[in-house]
Design a protein around this motif. Sequence first.
Motif, short mmCIF file in Angstrom:
data_model
loop_
_atom_site.label_atom_id
_atom_site.label_comp_id
_atom_site.label_asym_id
_atom_site.label_seq_id
_atom_site.Cartn_x
_atom_site.Cartn_y
_atom_site.Cartn_z
N GLN A 122 0.84 -1.20 0.00
CA GLN A 122 0.00 0.00 0.00
C GLN A 122 0.88 1.25 0.00
O GLN A 122 1.73 1.43 0.88
N ASP A 123 0.65 2.12 -1.01
CA ASP A 123 1.32 3.43 -1.08
C ASP A 123 2.83 3.32 -0.93
O ASP A 123 3.47 4.07 -0.17
N GLY A 124 3.43 2.38 -1.65
CA GLY A 124 4.88 2.24 -1.62
C GLY A 124 5.42 1.60 -0.37
O GLY A 124 6.63 1.66 -0.11
N HIS A 125 4.55 0.98 0.43
CA HIS A 125 4.97 0.32 1.66
C HIS A 125 4.47 -1.11 1.70
O HIS A 125 3.44 -1.44 1.09
N ALA A 126 5.19 -1.95 2.42
CA ALA A 126 4.69 -3.26 2.79
C ALA A 126 4.10 -3.13 4.19
O ALA A 126 4.75 -2.60 5.09
N THR A 148 0.66 -2.81 13.41
CA THR A 148 1.01 -2.79 11.99
C THR A 148 2.42 -2.29 11.79
O THR A 148 2.78 -1.20 12.26
N LEU A 149 3.22 -3.13 11.13
CA LEU A 149 4.59 -2.76 10.77
C LEU A 149 4.59 -2.23 9.34
O LEU A 149 4.20 -2.93 8.41
N GLN A 150 5.02 -0.97 9.17
CA GLN A 150 5.09 -0.34 7.85
C GLN A 150 6.55 -0.28 7.41
O GLN A 150 7.39 0.30 8.10
N LEU A 151 6.82 -0.87 6.24
CA LEU A 151 8.18 -0.88 5.70
C LEU A 151 8.18 -0.27 4.31
O LEU A 151 7.42 -0.72 3.44
N PRO A 152 9.00 0.74 4.05
CA PRO A 152 9.08 1.28 2.69
C PRO A 152 9.66 0.23 1.74
O PRO A 152 10.59 -0.50 2.08
#
Length: 405
Positions: free
Chosen positions: A321-325, A391-395
Amino acid sequence: MSTDTELLPSKLLIVDDLAENLQALSAIIRGEDRVIYEARSGEEALALMLEHDFALAILDVQMPGMDGFELANFMRGTAKTRDIPIVFVTAAATESNFDFRGYATGAVDFLHKPLDIGAVKSKVNVFVALHQQRMEIQRQVAALEASRKKQESLLAELRHTQAELEKSITIRDNFISMVAHELRTPLNTLFLDVQVRTLQLERGNLAAFSQQELQKMTERDRRQIKNMIRLIDDMLDLTRISSGKLSVRPVSTNLTELLQRLVHDLTPQAQALGYTLELAAEEQIHGEWDAFRLEQIIANLLTNAMRYGREKPIRISLKRQDGHALIAVKDHGVGISPEDQARIFLAFERCQGNQVSSGLGLGLYIAQHLAEAHHGRITVQSTLGEGSTFTLQLPLHVQPQALRA
């Protein structure tokens, strides 16, 4: 009070409509500690007064247009000029009421023509000296005020430093106490097991060491040793974070396969605690990440879910989503209050909901720093009694060298 700052020269204003009078008076009163300004009319004098701060104004009484008395009245009616000392210059044979009118307009002295050079110099020197003293006093007052403010600032800094030091000492003492307590539990278990085994050996009771019993002993030992290693690893990571040396080693990573492997490895532990793990990760997501550190983050989130999930299914999802995992771990447990949500990512915070967990309270703190080292972050959404979602957001596109910085 001594000073290393040289005072500025005093400014003197002389006003006369005749150039030769200005020249003569200027020659008499000049000096190294003063700057002389000349004006040929009252209007010109007022313009100079609005631009400069004068130590003394020497005004000729009889001038065409605005005379000296009128100029003095204007000066006394303006805030910027009303405190400038005025000395009038007048002819000796003037009207008898000139002195009275001059003092009424605020004059401090009179000079009579023809001028007595010695008297003029002496009087002007007195006003210049008074002005220099006033400037020095003002400078000293300003210096004292600046020193007072600096001392107050230093005192505030000292108090802040003292408070931080006391806080650090308290944290250190609590940390040592927690480490001792947390390490004592697995060590005591291992020690008791060793004592029991030693006693069995001394009695020659080899039946106590059957294959089934040895497997149980080995599993207990493995579990206790693993707990101690986890505590030591947490302490090492805390030290790396505090010293700014926490780093990640990114390699090409298949995030989907990493999650599948991690869920597979943790499923036996989850089942033993009454949980089922559900993974929803249909698409393959690749990127440059430190696989070991990502496993550490996700394992921490799953361990928390199994600690507070009330034995209900735990769902792990992966999407782009939006350039993130985005990796989400959702439980249906006790939930987290808004107050606790604001502090669970701090070091040594172990309280969640109405329960207090074991451990040092470093798991989420370290996990968040590991996420930030990947230029990502961990967020939480929770409602008391309904569960939590971490939630872990990763670029997806971060240069590996940026991660190593």
